[in-house]
Design an enzyme around this catalytic site. Structure first.
Site, PDB file in Angstrom:
ATOM      1  N   TYR A 128     -14.046   0.530   1.846  1.00 29.23           N
ATOM      2  CA  TYR A 128     -14.203  -0.854   1.382  1.00 29.23           C
ATOM      3  C   TYR A 128     -13.610  -1.842   2.401  1.00 29.23           C
ATOM      4  O   TYR A 128     -14.034  -2.974   2.499  1.00 29.23           O
ATOM      5  CB  TYR A 128     -13.461  -1.050   0.053  1.00 29.23           C
ATOM      6  CG  TYR A 128     -14.183  -0.612  -1.192  1.00 29.23           C
ATOM      7  CD1 TYR A 128     -15.332   0.175  -1.142  1.00 29.23           C
ATOM      8  CD2 TYR A 128     -13.700  -0.983  -2.448  1.00 29.23           C
ATOM      9  CE1 TYR A 128     -15.970   0.575  -2.323  1.00 29.23           C
ATOM     10  CE2 TYR A 128     -14.338  -0.605  -3.618  1.00 29.23           C
ATOM     11  CZ  TYR A 128     -15.469   0.178  -3.550  1.00 29.23           C
ATOM     12  OH  TYR A 128     -16.097   0.556  -4.709  1.00 29.23           O
ATOM     13  N   CYS A 176      -2.317  -0.373   0.737  1.00 29.72           N
ATOM     14  CA  CYS A 176      -3.598   0.309   0.530  1.00 29.72           C
ATOM     15  C   CYS A 176      -3.211   1.592  -0.174  1.00 29.72           C
ATOM     16  O   CYS A 176      -2.287   2.287   0.276  1.00 29.72           O
ATOM     17  CB  CYS A 176      -4.275   0.612   1.869  1.00 29.72           C
ATOM     18  SG  CYS A 176      -5.690   1.731   1.731  1.00 29.72           S
ATOM     19  N   CYS A 230      -7.032  -0.187  -5.945  1.00 33.17           N
ATOM     20  CA  CYS A 230      -7.540  -0.465  -4.604  1.00 33.17           C
ATOM     21  C   CYS A 230      -7.148  -1.898  -4.239  1.00 33.17           C
ATOM     22  O   CYS A 230      -7.580  -2.854  -4.897  1.00 33.17           O
ATOM     23  CB  CYS A 230      -9.060  -0.322  -4.615  1.00 33.17           C
ATOM     24  SG  CYS A 230      -9.844  -0.814  -3.075  1.00 33.17           S
ATOM     25  N   ASN A 231      -6.319  -2.017  -3.224  1.00 29.64           N
ATOM     26  CA  ASN A 231      -5.873  -3.355  -2.800  1.00 29.64           C
ATOM     27  C   ASN A 231      -7.041  -4.209  -2.323  1.00 29.64           C
ATOM     28  O   ASN A 231      -7.074  -5.417  -2.519  1.00 29.64           O
ATOM     29  CB  ASN A 231      -4.873  -3.230  -1.653  1.00 29.64           C
ATOM     30  CG  ASN A 231      -3.562  -2.610  -2.072  1.00 29.64           C
ATOM     31  OD1 ASN A 231      -2.576  -3.296  -2.264  1.00 29.64           O
ATOM     32  ND2 ASN A 231      -3.523  -1.295  -2.241  1.00 29.64           N
ATOM     33  N   THR A 232      -7.988  -3.568  -1.662  1.00 30.82           N
ATOM     34  CA  THR A 232      -9.129  -4.289  -1.091  1.00 30.82           C
ATOM     35  C   THR A 232      -9.968  -4.910  -2.202  1.00 30.82           C
ATOM     36  O   THR A 232     -10.388  -6.072  -2.125  1.00 30.82           O
ATOM     37  CB  THR A 232      -9.978  -3.321  -0.246  1.00 30.82           C
ATOM     38  OG1 THR A 232      -9.109  -2.621   0.648  1.00 30.82           O
ATOM     39  CG2 THR A 232     -11.031  -4.051   0.535  1.00 30.82           C
TER      40      THR A 232
HETATM   41  N1  DGL Z   1      -7.635   2.404  -1.147  1.00 33.46           N
HETATM   42  C1  DGL Z   1      -8.186   1.115  -0.896  1.00 33.46           C
HETATM   43  C2  DGL Z   1      -7.121   0.031  -0.877  1.00 33.46           C
HETATM   44  O1  DGL Z   1      -6.120   0.150  -1.534  1.00 33.46           O
HETATM   45  C3  DGL Z   1      -9.104   0.880   0.260  1.00 33.46           C
HETATM   46  C4  DGL Z   1      -9.710   1.954   1.028  1.00 33.46           C
HETATM   47  C5  DGL Z   1     -10.968   1.567   1.750  1.00 33.46           C
HETATM   48  O2  DGL Z   1     -10.933   0.889   2.792  1.00 33.46           O
HETATM   49  O3  DGL Z   1     -11.996   1.964   1.230  1.00 33.46           O
HETATM   50  O4  DGL Z   1      -7.300  -0.975  -0.248  1.00 33.46           O
END
Ligand code: DGL
Length: 262
Positions: free
Chosen positions: A42, A186, A73-75
């Site tokens: 993401y 992340c 997911c932070n994104t």
């Molecule tokens: N695990 C996701 C986050 O916390 C992002 C991973 C991704 O780039 O897909 O941002």
């Protein structure tokens, strides 16, 4: 209680670190987890794409009957939680606010590093929330585009040296700034905790994967929605290649079986 599920999603492996924390703190809860591996990573996608994936993930999880959603997911949280809250009438918990609060409370020298995906860093969400807690805190954001693909390949088990090299590249400039606190912004990076500790043993690490579970627990308690005397059910789904994903996921949760999200 009401036997509903807690819906948790991420693009891939990272979300399982939040699932593990929910299982350890709230073992009687039913959990349905979705890894949107089809659209991984993401972190390199546009805001519009991330909003679309996020809304689809929640729509999919909703068919199980949800009492809460955790955006592990932070994104997705930084780009799409606002849209998700506008669209869905469900309690939606994000990972960023609790981690930002914990970091603001933890730093002593008021220098906080943030490791995250490109898209999370671009959103500026961590900096904004930390400044709301304490405008005196200086933040040092670092986008780490190499990490998620390396983690998904399973390098944390079979090629730690490559990971160390990438981590050193991202951590060195932050260490030079003298940070005392580092946000793993992340959920995938939680898997690297031991490696990061080894590389910088003096830093206080804040896990975005784990801080959110306290908010969830408080909500369930307040709303009297906590399961008691229930053997928590677990459903694990992925949007592509469940067999392949099961292999790497089993490094994190023993005996896990991933099913295809249809
Ligand atoms: N695990 C996701 C986050 O916390 C992002 C991973 C991704 O780039 O897909 O941002």
């Amino acid at each position: 209680m009401n036997k509903k599920y807690i819906g948790i999603f991420d693009s891939g492996l990272g979300g399982l670190t939040t699932v593990s924390e929910v299982i350890s703190k709230l073992p009687e809860e039913n959990i349905v987890f979705l890894a949107d591996t089809k659209h991984l990573p993401y972190g390199s996608k546009s805001k519009e794409e991330i909003i679309s994936y996020t809304l689809n993930n929640i729509a999919y999880l909703r068919q199980y009957g949800l009492k809460a959603v955790v955006i592990a997911c932070n994104t997705s949280d930084s780009n799409a939680s606002q849209s998700a809250r506008e669209v869905y009438d469900l309690p939606i918990f994000g990972v960023i606010a609790p981690a930002a609060k914990k970091a603001a409370e933890t730093t002593e020298n008021k220098k906080v590093g943030i490791l995250a995906t490109e898209s999370t860093i671009r959103s500026g969400r961590y900096e904004q929330l930390i400044a709301e807690h304490n405008p005196m805190i200086k933040t040092y954001p670092m986008a780490c585009p190499k990490l998620v693909p390396l983690i998904e390949e399973g390098t944390f088990k079979n090629d730690v040296e490559t990971l160390k090299e990438a981590l050193n590249e991202y951590l060195s400039p932050l260490l030079e700034e003298g940070i005392d606190t580092l946000i793993l912004g992340c959920t995938h990076y939680d898997i690297l905790t031991d490696l990061i500790r080894e590389l910088c043993p003096d830093l206080k690490l804040i896990s975005s994967s784990r801080c959110v579970v306290q908010d969830l627990e408080e909500y369930l308690e307040k709303q009297d929605l906590k399961e008691e005397g229930n053997e928590g059910k677990r459903i694990y789904l992925s949007t592509s290649d469940p067999e392949n994903f099961t292999k790497t996921a089993s490094y994190l949760i023993e005996g896990i079986r991933i099913e295809a999200a249809k």
